[in-house]
Scaffold this active site. Sequence first.
Site, PDB file in Angstrom:
ATOM      1  N   HIS A  73       0.820  -1.207   0.000  1.00  0.00           N
ATOM      2  CA  HIS A  73       0.000   0.000   0.000  1.00  0.00           C
ATOM      3  C   HIS A  73       0.857   1.262   0.000  1.00  0.00           C
ATOM      4  CE1 HIS A  73      -3.507  -2.425   1.977  1.00  0.00           C
ATOM      5  NE2 HIS A  73      -3.458  -2.594   0.673  1.00  0.00           N
ATOM      6  N   HIS A  74       2.153   1.132  -0.312  1.00  0.00           N
ATOM      7  CA  HIS A  74       2.996   2.347  -0.250  1.00  0.00           C
ATOM      8  C   HIS A  74       2.539   3.363  -1.282  1.00  0.00           C
ATOM      9  CE1 HIS A  74       4.963   0.554  -3.740  1.00  0.00           C
ATOM     10  NE2 HIS A  74       5.635   1.671  -3.926  1.00  0.00           N
ATOM     11  N   ARG A  75       1.873   2.863  -2.339  1.00  0.00           N
ATOM     12  CA  ARG A  75       1.229   3.760  -3.306  1.00  0.00           C
ATOM     13  C   ARG A  75      -0.133   3.180  -3.628  1.00  0.00           C
ATOM     14  NH1 ARG A  75       4.502   7.582  -5.382  1.00  0.00           N
ATOM     15  NH2 ARG A  75       6.677   7.081  -5.789  1.00  0.00           N
ATOM     16  N   ASP A  83       8.546   2.629 -13.053  1.00  0.00           N
ATOM     17  CA  ASP A  83       7.992   3.906 -12.590  1.00  0.00           C
ATOM     18  C   ASP A  83       6.502   4.049 -12.889  1.00  0.00           C
ATOM     19  OD1 ASP A  83      10.299   4.920 -11.392  1.00  0.00           O
ATOM     20  OD2 ASP A  83      11.087   5.612 -13.312  1.00  0.00           O
ATOM     21  N   LYS A 123      -2.505  -8.860  -6.846  1.00  0.00           N
ATOM     22  CA  LYS A 123      -2.809  -9.924  -7.806  1.00  0.00           C
ATOM     23  C   LYS A 123      -4.080 -10.627  -7.367  1.00  0.00           C
ATOM     24  CE  LYS A 123      -0.901 -11.591 -11.579  1.00  0.00           C
ATOM     25  NZ  LYS A 123      -0.080 -10.846 -12.523  1.00  0.00           N
ATOM     26  N   SER A 155      -1.376  -0.627 -19.050  1.00  0.00           N
ATOM     27  CA  SER A 155      -2.546  -0.560 -18.156  1.00  0.00           C
ATOM     28  C   SER A 155      -2.580   0.786 -17.434  1.00  0.00           C
ATOM     29  CB  SER A 155      -2.486  -1.686 -17.119  1.00  0.00           C
ATOM     30  OG  SER A 155      -3.080  -2.853 -17.624  1.00  0.00           O
TER      31      SER A 155
HETATM   32  P1  NAD Z   1      -2.642 -16.936 -21.572  1.00  0.00           P
HETATM   33  O1  NAD Z   1      -3.660 -17.683 -20.816  1.00  0.00           O
HETATM   34  O2  NAD Z   1      -3.095 -15.974 -22.622  1.00  0.00           O
HETATM   35  O3  NAD Z   1      -1.616 -17.934 -22.300  1.00  0.00           O
HETATM   36  C1  NAD Z   1      -0.838 -18.906 -21.662  1.00  0.00           C
HETATM   37  C2  NAD Z   1      -0.627 -20.049 -22.644  1.00  0.00           C
HETATM   38  O4  NAD Z   1       0.330 -20.972 -22.101  1.00  0.00           O
HETATM   39  C3  NAD Z   1      -1.921 -20.838 -22.914  1.00  0.00           C
HETATM   40  O5  NAD Z   1      -2.122 -20.875 -24.307  1.00  0.00           O
HETATM   41  C4  NAD Z   1      -1.620 -22.223 -22.316  1.00  0.00           C
HETATM   42  O6  NAD Z   1      -2.254 -23.265 -23.010  1.00  0.00           O
HETATM   43  C5  NAD Z   1      -0.102 -22.292 -22.456  1.00  0.00           C
HETATM   44  N1  NAD Z   1       0.559 -23.263 -21.576  1.00  0.00           N
HETATM   45  C6  NAD Z   1       0.243 -23.636 -20.320  1.00  0.00           C
HETATM   46  N2  NAD Z   1       1.122 -24.555 -19.856  1.00  0.00           N
HETATM   47  C7  NAD Z   1       2.014 -24.761 -20.862  1.00  0.00           C
HETATM   48  C8  NAD Z   1       3.165 -25.599 -21.005  1.00  0.00           C
HETATM   49  N3  NAD Z   1       3.594 -26.396 -20.026  1.00  0.00           N
HETATM   50  N4  NAD Z   1       3.837 -25.563 -22.178  1.00  0.00           N
HETATM   51  C9  NAD Z   1       3.448 -24.762 -23.176  1.00  0.00           C
HETATM   52  N5  NAD Z   1       2.356 -23.936 -23.100  1.00  0.00           N
HETATM   53  C10 NAD Z   1       1.668 -23.949 -21.956  1.00  0.00           C
HETATM   54  O7  NAD Z   1      -1.737 -16.212 -20.468  1.00  0.00           O
HETATM   55  P2  NAD Z   1      -0.812 -14.941 -20.650  1.00  0.00           P
HETATM   56  O8  NAD Z   1      -1.606 -13.733 -20.308  1.00  0.00           O
HETATM   57  O9  NAD Z   1      -0.109 -15.012 -21.957  1.00  0.00           O
HETATM   58  O10 NAD Z   1       0.217 -15.146 -19.444  1.00  0.00           O
HETATM   59  C11 NAD Z   1       1.365 -15.963 -19.573  1.00  0.00           C
HETATM   60  C12 NAD Z   1       2.379 -15.581 -18.504  1.00  0.00           C
HETATM   61  O11 NAD Z   1       2.703 -14.198 -18.646  1.00  0.00           O
HETATM   62  C13 NAD Z   1       1.891 -15.756 -17.068  1.00  0.00           C
HETATM   63  O12 NAD Z   1       2.998 -16.111 -16.261  1.00  0.00           O
HETATM   64  C14 NAD Z   1       1.427 -14.364 -16.700  1.00  0.00           C
HETATM   65  O13 NAD Z   1       1.460 -14.138 -15.293  1.00  0.00           O
HETATM   66  C15 NAD Z   1       2.474 -13.530 -17.414  1.00  0.00           C
HETATM   67  N6  NAD Z   1       2.068 -12.142 -17.662  1.00  0.00           N
HETATM   68  C16 NAD Z   1       0.955 -11.844 -18.386  1.00  0.00           C
HETATM   69  C17 NAD Z   1       0.623 -10.516 -18.625  1.00  0.00           C
HETATM   70  C18 NAD Z   1      -0.552 -10.109 -19.491  1.00  0.00           C
HETATM   71  O14 NAD Z   1      -0.659  -8.924 -19.809  1.00  0.00           O
HETATM   72  N7  NAD Z   1      -1.406 -11.015 -19.925  1.00  0.00           N
HETATM   73  C19 NAD Z   1       1.422  -9.488 -18.090  1.00  0.00           C
HETATM   74  C20 NAD Z   1       2.568  -9.826 -17.362  1.00  0.00           C
HETATM   75  C21 NAD Z   1       2.871 -11.162 -17.163  1.00  0.00           C
END
Ligand code: NAD
Length: 474
Positions: free
Chosen positions: A67-69, A102, A109, A365
């Site tokens: 909650h720092h911001r 920044d 989450k 975002s």
């Molecule tokens: P998503 O659901 O759109 O896609 C993830 C894909 O990975 C799916 O198609 C799934 O079938 C596949 N998958 C799952 N297990 C697998 C495996 N063992 N081997 C190969 N493919 C596999 O999710 P996303 O939004 O692309 O998120 C992916 C990662 O990125 C997560 O760790 C998430 O926390 C991180 N992330 C996402 C965002 C965002 O804006 N969506 C932002 C920052 C970080």
Amino acid sequence: MASDPTASSFYQTVNAYFDRAAALTDYPAGLLEQIKVCNAVYAVQFPLRRQDGSIEVIAGWRVQHSHHRLPVKGGIRYAPEVNEDEVKALAALMTYKCAIVDVPFGGAKGGVRIDTKKYTTQELEQITRRYTAELIKKNFIGPGVDVPAPDYGTGPREMAWIYDTYSAFNPGAIDAMACVTGKPVTQGGIRGRVEATGRGVYYGLREACAQREDLAPLGLTPGLEGKRVVVQGLGNVGYHSAKFCQEAGCVIVALSERDGAVYNPAGLDVDAVVRHQRETGSIRDFPGAKTIVPTNLALELPCDILIPAALENQITAENAPRIQARIVAEAANGPTTAAAERILRERGVLIIPDVYLNAGGVTVSYFEWVKNLSHVRFGRVGKRFEESAFDRLLSAVERATGRAFPEAERRRIVRGPDEIDLVNSGLEETMITAYHQIRECWKRDPRVPDLRTAAFLVALRKVATTYLELGIFP
Ligand code: NAD
């Protein structure tokens, strides 16, 4: 309180990284503890009436790490393995991530423990609306409090349901649109958000690969052109990372999904693989490529850059000795375990850490949140004015030189920025600036062993400064 560096829980791993950076500072122990802990954890269970009439209890969490911001910010994940430890780890990463780029938010989450494939669209809508209502009850959502976004298993559709539910509970709230980001553009979303994380991965990777002195010890030449890339996970982040890398001249040698991987050392066309997946229900048997099962063997294929973009704990002590990539670009959160990281570091592999590399999503975002609060699209007010100013300038140059600009060139120079131009340029600037901040911290201080420690150190210092300036820790 130091965390066990051999710990296997995701949250303990994140805390072990924090401790490693914290040990390089002389902040008071209490301040470090306050930065490290989760400030609020909300666990909820609610019923879902399924379409067959049965009732199922759904478990969900929202963790506000810092909650720092305010507001705090972070995605909502739908996956069958979601648990409190994972949501806490991801929330903590969000605090450090926002600080690195920044973005003026604390980290948060959310997670709902469901396998999205087992529910109808109507059931997913019910789950999303009910989860949102539970957040509203406890004041865990709102433009100035806590602003969710998409993550694994969720996207613009779920964000639209969240926004609609929030507005129904808050009639007339003029800033309601800013209660969630990653919405469809027609629902107050921003152009460029869908691809922002993957685009940010590309900008970060491009910047890392431009550093000749960092690439030489890896046996690589600078630049992305011709680099062989393996991408794990063809979802939002994986697809866009692969696509932007391919457009920049990388050779995408393998793409993997849950049920298998496809490999072609001569290169795969990312869109063609996605089309094949859509038509056949799987990426397996893509024409001209070798199918690889089990899918995680794809991580061990010969390549220069490995981009894990699926889930955490994919590169472990078990497979790390066989990883052939010279660069691991962590597009997913937590794809490398702490034990695997040690092995990769000893083998001289460069890891570009998640806490920096996938920050493009939260950066855009943030732009969406600003857009929603200002109630005006980026570029709308100034575009025409800029265009006519450039037009007048060019006309003056033409009059002075007696030579006219070719029409195509004149149009290119005069064109004012649209929303997407401003979003992409803001994202590019953010990723480049942040990369150099963490790289400088790594290069300048011999006690900093790698980019991850540098990234945590940069983040920790920024959060600590906020607390110190608030006068909470004299
Ligand atoms: P998503 O659901 O759109 O896609 C993830 C894909 O990975 C799916 O198609 C799934 O079938 C596949 N998958 C799952 N297990 C697998 C495996 N063992 N081997 C190969 N493919 C596999 O999710 P996303 O939004 O692309 O998120 C992916 C990662 O990125 C997560 O760790 C998430 O926390 C991180 N992330 C996402 C965002 C965002 O804006 N969506 C932002 C920052 C970080």
